[in-house]
Design an enzyme around this catalytic site. Structure first.
Site, PDB file in Angstrom:
ATOM      1  CG  ASP A   1      -1.937  -4.932  -1.055  1.00 51.66           C
ATOM      2  OD1 ASP A   1      -1.042  -4.111  -0.764  1.00 51.66           O
ATOM      3  OD2 ASP A   1      -1.773  -6.168  -1.013  1.00 51.66           O
TER       4      ASP A   1
ATOM      5  CG  ASP B   1     -18.984  -0.366   3.588  1.00 55.13           C
ATOM      6  OD1 ASP B   1     -18.757   0.869   3.622  1.00 55.13           O
ATOM      7  OD2 ASP B   1     -20.054  -0.856   4.009  1.00 55.13           O
TER       8      ASP B   1
ATOM      9  CG  ASP C   1      -2.055  -3.123   4.752  1.00 53.82           C
ATOM     10  OD1 ASP C   1      -1.071  -3.010   3.997  1.00 53.82           O
ATOM     11  OD2 ASP C   1      -2.440  -4.217   5.217  1.00 53.82           O
TER      12      ASP C   1
ATOM     13  CE  LYS D   1     -18.706  -0.241   8.372  1.00 53.43           C
ATOM     14  NZ  LYS D   1     -19.458  -0.520   7.116  1.00 53.43           N
TER      15      LYS D   1
ATOM     16  CE1 TYR E   1      -2.179  -2.193   9.853  1.00 53.32           C
ATOM     17  CE2 TYR E   1       0.115  -2.864   9.814  1.00 53.32           C
ATOM     18  CZ  TYR E   1      -1.113  -2.786   9.197  1.00 53.32           C
ATOM     19  OH  TYR E   1      -1.269  -3.291   7.943  1.00 53.32           O
TER      20      TYR E   1
HETATM   21  C1  IPM Z   1       2.646  -2.732   3.771  1.00 53.24           C
HETATM   22  C2  IPM Z   1       2.801  -4.102   4.355  1.00 53.24           C
HETATM   23  C3  IPM Z   1       3.088  -3.972   5.849  1.00 53.24           C
HETATM   24  C4  IPM Z   1       1.879  -3.320   6.499  1.00 53.24           C
HETATM   25  C5  IPM Z   1       3.451  -5.298   6.564  1.00 53.24           C
HETATM   26  C6  IPM Z   1       4.608  -5.996   5.890  1.00 53.24           C
HETATM   27  C7  IPM Z   1       3.721  -5.085   8.020  1.00 53.24           C
HETATM   28  O1  IPM Z   1       1.684  -4.883   4.093  1.00 53.24           O
HETATM   29  O2  IPM Z   1       3.578  -1.928   3.894  1.00 53.24           O
HETATM   30  O3  IPM Z   1       1.607  -2.450   3.173  1.00 53.24           O
HETATM   31  O4  IPM Z   1       0.901  -4.015   6.819  1.00 53.24           O
HETATM   32  O5  IPM Z   1       1.926  -2.102   6.691  1.00 53.24           O
HETATM   33 MN    MN Z   2       0.234  -3.917   2.747  1.00 57.74          MN
END
Ligand code: IPM
Ligand code: MN
Length: 363
Positions: A249, A221, A245, A189, A141
């Protein structure tokens, strides 16, 4: 106590869900005799449109002058063709960097009432309670160099960490593990990447400072599979920015909806609080958004910025009670809406607020 919480609601469903979180926090403040104020500033797409920048100077100044920042979400389809540094997301990344919080805590707790929303079998997820500690200021990032060279048709980003950057986030993870189940799973990794070898060596060193905590290492992985097979195996999961990240999710599969996940970023000048979900432009403005992730994020503000642990637990318990009583937003009632009272965003917020109020008054 006094708290100045800057609200940067952002785009899409951001304003709807942060409104509900703020309303719950106002209730807690008024019943507890606390003075919370909630100034508002623009960030993300809405700031690009009004101010010509995804992080206007006034927003940044107000954030640095606050005790905590509550962010809704940023992003929208109309910005998809912009270069990364001009996008709504750049505003959030600049804000994260300026506030300096490097440890992003993303708790994923499987409420048993929501098990039916997960494609995983209830016996797999029942009791799952994971705290992701995602490094937030390094890796791909922020690593330099980065570029898309259009003339050569080549592009690159850099996954870069220093030993100190790894050690400081590892200390946060180990220290939090001592207050939980004393286990840290570090994800990397290291079979391919030097940066992951540094990560693994540093985490192993930091582990020496925390003899009560068991450390295990997993490749990212394999981890993405184990997380679905045996989510209950994990307590604190420590990982670098991009892996965190992705895995956070994925953890929405365990909790039944991305709309349930809160986050807190600590370790810098001002803590930053954001639900894990995005701006969800497809459902924005329709009252369909789940405010529980934002409301649970409000609980994290009380815990990490206000020292109001008991009140944080009241909000978390309030959310559980509301679910127990069969109240759902549409994302939580996909398979069997007829079994529930399906609420709009504001109705759900109101129900949590009333429940929290009853609990506090009777406490
Ligand atoms: C999160 C989001 C952010 C990230 C984006 C919106 C920049 O996906 O907070 O998980 O990738 O960190
Ligand atoms: Mn995210």
């Amino acid at each position: 106590m006094k708290l100045n919480i800057l609200v940067t609601a952002g785009d899409g469903i951001g304003p709807e869900v942060t409104n509900e979180a703020v309303a719950v926090l106002r209730e807690v403040a008024s019943l507890g005799g606390h003075e919370f104020i909630f100034p508002e500033r623009r960030i993300g797409g809405v700031a690009i449109v009004h101010d010509g920048s995804p992080l206007p100077a006034g927003t940044l100044a107000a954030a640095l002058a606050s005790d905590a920042v509550l962010l809704g979400a940023v992003g929208g389809n109309e910005f998809n063709s912009l270069a990364p540094e001009k996008r709504p997301e750049a505003g959030l990344l600049q804000l994260r960097a300026a506030l300096g919080g490097f440890a992003n805590l993303r708790p994923a707790f499987a409420f048993k009432e929501l098990a039916v929303n997960s494609p995983l079998r209830p016996e797999i997820i029942d009791g799952a309670d994971i705290l992701f500690v995602r490094e937030l200021l390094g890796g791909l990032y922020f690593g330099q160099p980065r570029e898309w060279n259009r003339s050569t048709g080549e592009a690159w980003n850099t996954m870069r960490y220093t030993r100190d950057e790894v050690a400081r986030v590892a200390r946060v993870a180990f220290s939090l593990a001592t207050k939980r189940r004393n286990k840290v799973t570090s994800v990397d990794k290291a079979n391919v990447l030097e940066v992951s070898q540094l990560w693994r060596a540093t985490v192993t060193e930091v582990a020496q400072e925390f003899p009560s905590v068991t450390l295990e290492h997993q490749y990212v992985d394999a981890m993405s599979m184990h997380l679905m097979n045996q989510p209950r195996n994990y307590d604190v999961v420590l990982t670098e920015n991009l892996f965190g990240d992705i895995l956070s999710d994925e953890s929405a599969v365990i909790t039944g909806s991305l709309g349930m996940l809160p986050s807190a970023t600590i370790g810098g000048k001002v803590n930053l609080y954001e639900p894990v979900h995005g701006s969800a432009p497809d459902i924005a403005g329709k009252g369909l958004a789940n405010p529980l992730g934002a409301i649970l994020t409000g609980a994290l503000i009380l815990r990490h910025s206000a020292g109001l642990e008991a009140e944080a637990v009241v909000i978390e318990t309030g959310v559980r009670k509301v679910l127990e009583q069969g109240f759902r937003t549409p994302d939580l009632a996909r398979t069997n809406p007829q079994d529930f009272t399906v609420f709009t965003t504001t109705e759900m917020g109101k129900k949590v607020r009333e429940t929290v109020k009853t609990m506090l008054v009777n406490a």
